[in-house]
Design an enzyme around this catalytic site. Sequence first.
Site, PDB file in Angstrom:
ATOM      1  N   GLY A 267      20.382  49.966  47.849  1.00 14.81           N
ATOM      2  CA  GLY A 267      21.466  49.089  47.424  1.00 14.81           C
ATOM      3  C   GLY A 267      21.787  49.233  45.944  1.00 14.81           C
ATOM      4  O   GLY A 267      22.943  49.388  45.559  1.00 14.81           O
ATOM      5  N   MET A 269      19.631  49.667  41.694  1.00 14.64           N
ATOM      6  CA  MET A 269      18.387  49.898  40.960  1.00 14.64           C
ATOM      7  C   MET A 269      18.425  49.250  39.590  1.00 14.64           C
ATOM      8  O   MET A 269      19.398  49.399  38.847  1.00 14.64           O
ATOM      9  CB  MET A 269      18.168  51.412  40.855  1.00 14.64           C
ATOM     10  CG  MET A 269      16.901  51.794  40.124  1.00 14.64           C
ATOM     11  SD  MET A 269      15.438  51.160  41.004  1.00 14.64           S
ATOM     12  CE  MET A 269      14.355  50.884  39.601  1.00 14.64           C
ATOM     13  N   GLU A 270      17.326  48.572  39.274  1.00 16.21           N
ATOM     14  CA  GLU A 270      17.262  47.699  38.093  1.00 16.21           C
ATOM     15  C   GLU A 270      16.873  48.397  36.794  1.00 16.21           C
ATOM     16  O   GLU A 270      16.315  47.755  35.903  1.00 16.21           O
ATOM     17  CB  GLU A 270      16.248  46.587  38.377  1.00 16.21           C
ATOM     18  CG  GLU A 270      14.764  47.032  38.459  1.00 16.21           C
ATOM     19  CD  GLU A 270      14.251  47.301  39.862  1.00 16.21           C
ATOM     20  OE1 GLU A 270      15.076  47.579  40.760  1.00 16.21           O
ATOM     21  OE2 GLU A 270      13.027  47.234  40.070  1.00 16.21           O
ATOM     22  N   ASN A 271      17.162  49.687  36.619  1.00 19.19           N
ATOM     23  CA  ASN A 271      16.813  50.401  35.385  1.00 19.19           C
ATOM     24  C   ASN A 271      17.129  49.544  34.147  1.00 19.19           C
ATOM     25  O   ASN A 271      18.176  48.917  34.081  1.00 19.19           O
ATOM     26  CB  ASN A 271      17.624  51.693  35.283  1.00 19.19           C
ATOM     27  CG  ASN A 271      17.679  52.421  36.597  1.00 19.19           C
ATOM     28  OD1 ASN A 271      16.653  52.809  37.129  1.00 19.19           O
ATOM     29  ND2 ASN A 271      18.883  52.557  37.150  1.00 19.19           N
ATOM     30  N   GLU A 304      19.385  42.513  40.905  1.00 16.88           N
ATOM     31  CA  GLU A 304      19.045  43.536  39.904  1.00 16.88           C
ATOM     32  C   GLU A 304      18.948  42.916  38.512  1.00 16.88           C
ATOM     33  O   GLU A 304      18.065  43.267  37.733  1.00 16.88           O
ATOM     34  CB  GLU A 304      20.075  44.674  39.908  1.00 16.88           C
ATOM     35  CG  GLU A 304      20.309  45.324  41.266  1.00 16.88           C
ATOM     36  CD  GLU A 304      19.041  45.733  42.000  1.00 16.88           C
ATOM     37  OE1 GLU A 304      18.041  46.060  41.325  1.00 16.88           O
ATOM     38  OE2 GLU A 304      19.042  45.717  43.245  1.00 16.88           O
ATOM     39  N   HIS A 307      15.652  41.186  38.028  1.00 18.50           N
ATOM     40  CA  HIS A 307      14.531  42.104  37.814  1.00 18.50           C
ATOM     41  C   HIS A 307      14.236  42.304  36.323  1.00 18.50           C
ATOM     42  O   HIS A 307      13.140  42.741  35.977  1.00 18.50           O
ATOM     43  CB  HIS A 307      14.850  43.478  38.422  1.00 18.50           C
ATOM     44  CG  HIS A 307      14.388  43.668  39.838  1.00 18.50           C
ATOM     45  ND1 HIS A 307      13.145  43.276  40.287  1.00 18.50           N
ATOM     46  CD2 HIS A 307      14.988  44.256  40.905  1.00 18.50           C
ATOM     47  CE1 HIS A 307      13.002  43.614  41.571  1.00 18.50           C
ATOM     48  NE2 HIS A 307      14.115  44.197  41.975  1.00 18.50           N
ATOM     49  N   GLU A 326       9.454  42.641  44.143  1.00 17.22           N
ATOM     50  CA  GLU A 326      10.546  42.557  45.120  1.00 17.22           C
ATOM     51  C   GLU A 326      10.565  41.220  45.869  1.00 17.22           C
ATOM     52  O   GLU A 326      11.620  40.607  46.044  1.00 17.22           O
ATOM     53  CB  GLU A 326      10.493  43.735  46.093  1.00 17.22           C
ATOM     54  CG  GLU A 326      10.726  45.097  45.426  1.00 17.22           C
ATOM     55  CD  GLU A 326      12.028  45.191  44.649  1.00 17.22           C
ATOM     56  OE1 GLU A 326      12.895  44.297  44.795  1.00 17.22           O
ATOM     57  OE2 GLU A 326      12.180  46.151  43.858  1.00 17.22           O
TER      58      GLU A 326
HETATM   59  N1  PHE Z   1      14.151  48.448  43.203  1.00 17.59           N
HETATM   60  C1  PHE Z   1      15.412  48.412  43.895  1.00 17.59           C
HETATM   61  C2  PHE Z   1      15.687  46.942  44.193  1.00 17.59           C
HETATM   62  O1  PHE Z   1      15.237  46.371  45.102  1.00 17.59           O
HETATM   63  C3  PHE Z   1      15.463  49.129  45.179  1.00 17.59           C
HETATM   64  C4  PHE Z   1      15.285  50.602  45.104  1.00 17.59           C
HETATM   65  C5  PHE Z   1      14.066  51.152  45.421  1.00 17.59           C
HETATM   66  C6  PHE Z   1      16.322  51.419  44.735  1.00 17.59           C
HETATM   67  C7  PHE Z   1      13.879  52.515  45.379  1.00 17.59           C
HETATM   68  C8  PHE Z   1      16.158  52.754  44.718  1.00 17.59           C
HETATM   69  C9  PHE Z   1      14.941  53.326  45.038  1.00 17.59           C
HETATM   70  O2  PHE Z   1      16.308  46.285  43.469  1.00 17.59           O
HETATM   71 ZN    ZN Z   2      14.526  44.649  43.962  1.00 21.24          ZN
END
Ligand code: PHE
Ligand code: ZN
Length: 885
Positions: A267, A269-271, A304, A307, A326
């Site tokens: 979906g 990604m929380e970079n 996100e 996170h 998560e």
């Molecule tokens: N960490 C992301 C989320 O849940 C999900 C994710 C995991 C995206 C692995 C890409 C790869 O917010």
């Molecule tokens: Zn997440």
Amino acid sequence: MRSEQPKTVYLKDYRAPDYLIDETHLTFELFEDHTLVHAQLVMRRNPQAGSGLPPLVLDGQQLELLSLAVDDVPLGEGDYQQDDSHLTLQPTRSEFVIDSSVRIHPESNTALEGLYKSGGMFCTQCEAEGFRKITFYLDRPDVMSKFTTTVSAAQRDYPVLLSNGNPIASGHEEDGRHWATWQDPFRKPAYLFALVAGDLWCIEDSFRTMSGRDVALRIYVEPENIGKLQHGMDSLKKSMKWDEEVYGREYDLDIFMIVAVNDFNMGAMENKGLNIFNSSCVLAHPETATDAAHQRVEAVVAHEYFHNWSGNRVTCRDWFQLSLKEGFTVFRDAEFSADMNSRTVKRIEDVAFLRTQQFAEDAGPMAHPVRPDAYMEISNFYTLTIYEKGAEVLRMIHTLLGAEAFRQGSDLYFDRHDGQAVTCDDFIQAMEDASGVDLGQFKRWYTQSGTPRLVVEEAYDPVAHTYSLTFRQSCPPTPGQEHKQPFVIPVAMGLLDAHGHELPLRLAGEAVADGTSRVLAVTEAEQHFTFVDVAHKPLPSLLRGFSAPVKLSFPYSRDQLMFLMQHDSDGFNRWEAGQQLSVQVLQELVDQQQRDEALSLDPRLIAALRSVLADESLDAAMVAEMLSLPAEAYLAELSEVADVDAIHAAREFARAQICAELFDLLWARYQACREQSRSTPYAADAAQIARRSLQNIALSYLALAGSDEVVDVCEEQFEHADNMTERLAAMAVLVNSPFESEKATALAKFADYFKDDALVMDQWFSVQAGSPLPGGLERVEALMHHPAFTLKNPNKVRALIGAFANQNHVNFHRLDGAGYRFLADQVIALNALNPQIASRLLTPLTRWRKFDSARQALMRGELERILASGELSSDVFEVVSKSLV
Ligand code: PHE
Ligand code: ZN
């Protein structure tokens, strides 16, 4: 692709890293046919990991090593060892700097992990273990480093160059290239690294934090989508405010960026500071996105963003702790959505999803605890158990501690562990320390897999005026776990008298009653609770708000369920009573169907739905939820052996009866809603969303009458709606109807109008893939050749193949096995292209134990065919091999 059988990794083998990386300096030179990555790592021996200088083992996959130096001294071939996933060398000092240069190929990366191209842009996905496909590194979440990143690319094609943190420098080179340097002041693990380069446009806004700092907010997209960003931006600002108000958490950088990409495995990604989103989770416009899509955008943007604290500032020590970030973050986003929209409806949606999908996972071959203790491929553990059940575990802690102590616990957790990589135990410890509540036994929710059953019995003593409830809990065996210890199960409950009023609740031994709704903590295998002062036999309302993720059973009669539907003060349980009534009635129809008897629907279901429909004072969203019969997948999950054909026939029969008996009421409510839609401009607000769900479910029933007047209103809604929610619903009704020419016209018009909008075409594929009419497989096979379809785009795969295998039970489970064969073929094809997507797509085949022996044999046969099909990715290998034991 692996060259040997994948190894299992165990939690018990966790060791702290031998070396740490204090600073990471990266340079990317992006070209059309390759990319050069230079990494300078400022390293030292980890004082917490023993003495001496053990070998340094860096992770690295699919990297072409061009040069390597330690403390500026180039290393020759004899100075290090390399295999297909590691580079090993022997440090001679406890502090040193490593420089490496590698060549990688994002332009041919179809796995969408590491650095890859999506359309015309470069982007990254590093969680969980993608960074090792970018450069040699200690790619584990407990190695946290300060990153500085320089990106260079051709200015014309990639005018925008982004990475984590703040921009600190930029410039131009002579040959039409330019560069930018970003610096992230916060230490982070490599999985939070991100880079984006492309021809992107953005909308910009700002947010003033609670301490008065102004944060620049930007959402980037490819130019054609610039008009679909406002809803995402609004959602972001609401999230930032909510996290300040509810958790006291403030954003910490001067800039927060989101980038939308079309090709993405998950979906979003929380970079750190640079979230990368699947465009389906951030783009929204009334004309192209449904209400459900708007709500999903709001939820994922929040998830996100949240996170940044639950995941980034405090991260995971190792990937077994994944639910630490998560489960907590899903709980946080669910509460956010509940606060922004209807709390009861949000809970109903989440519980329906959990009970259908996560309970099935818990009952299948991949069942695992919220904190797993072993895995082969971590990508396979981004599961409903880690996310959704993990969130339920957090919700139970919240229920047991109360909102105030929970907040003190979360404050303590964030303060105590800011900047650290920690474990689920650390989280629980903070909750215990702040609240004084012992969560020792509660922690079994983290270690034991499977869905607990809770059987409840009542006993009323008319002389002593006591009412007792007996709870018996058990949990079926799951892979590797034969026997389970009792869980702590919080049961929120109340008692209703004959008028539907709530009774004051006083347990034996208590001096005074304590409210009319309370939480019983069931902690033993068998446990009694006795209420005193109960003048007449009451009716219990149990597990209010679904206070624990268990399968509760209480021998309610249908009349009692109808009573609860009308009188329970808990909105969730009113809905739940209706669902239980429907389940009973539908199961009776399934039995009749299996015995080849004429089907006959209990008129009480009609009566109950009639009163719901007639009650204009009820929230329209609740009416819509109450009208929705339990999904086929849920009925399958509840069955010992799922008879997909009988379930479908039973449910369709009930739907047709509801249409026949309640036509006039449905018609009147439909017309009233549609009239309002016509006279008010679209807004994605709670009241309108509620109205449209009622309108659309009413239409789906009405269509079963098959009359001309209904076809007319369908076409009217399809043609004239000013929004996708109404247009798509009308098209879906036509697609599932026998009106062949109207259906063909609608599908063709829709595709012609929206052919250039990938996300809308996903919906066009999905609606057709989900249609239970005969010939479903052939329709899906034909759609695979549609110009808008490609196996390389995960959204397309999910929209067509995923929707078919997961939602179209009668067609997927065809008795000749053709549905299974089709899915296995796609898994085999995707295994080579995108292992993560291949492995996820497999899920329906892993559920073979649920079906009759003929289907079991066919499904197993396809799993075996996949296993024998050649070189399997570790992703697919793990799921297939575990499913076949
Ligand atoms: N960490 C992301 C989320 O849940 C999900 C994710 C995991 C995206 C692995 C890409 C790869 O917010
Ligand atoms: Zn997440």
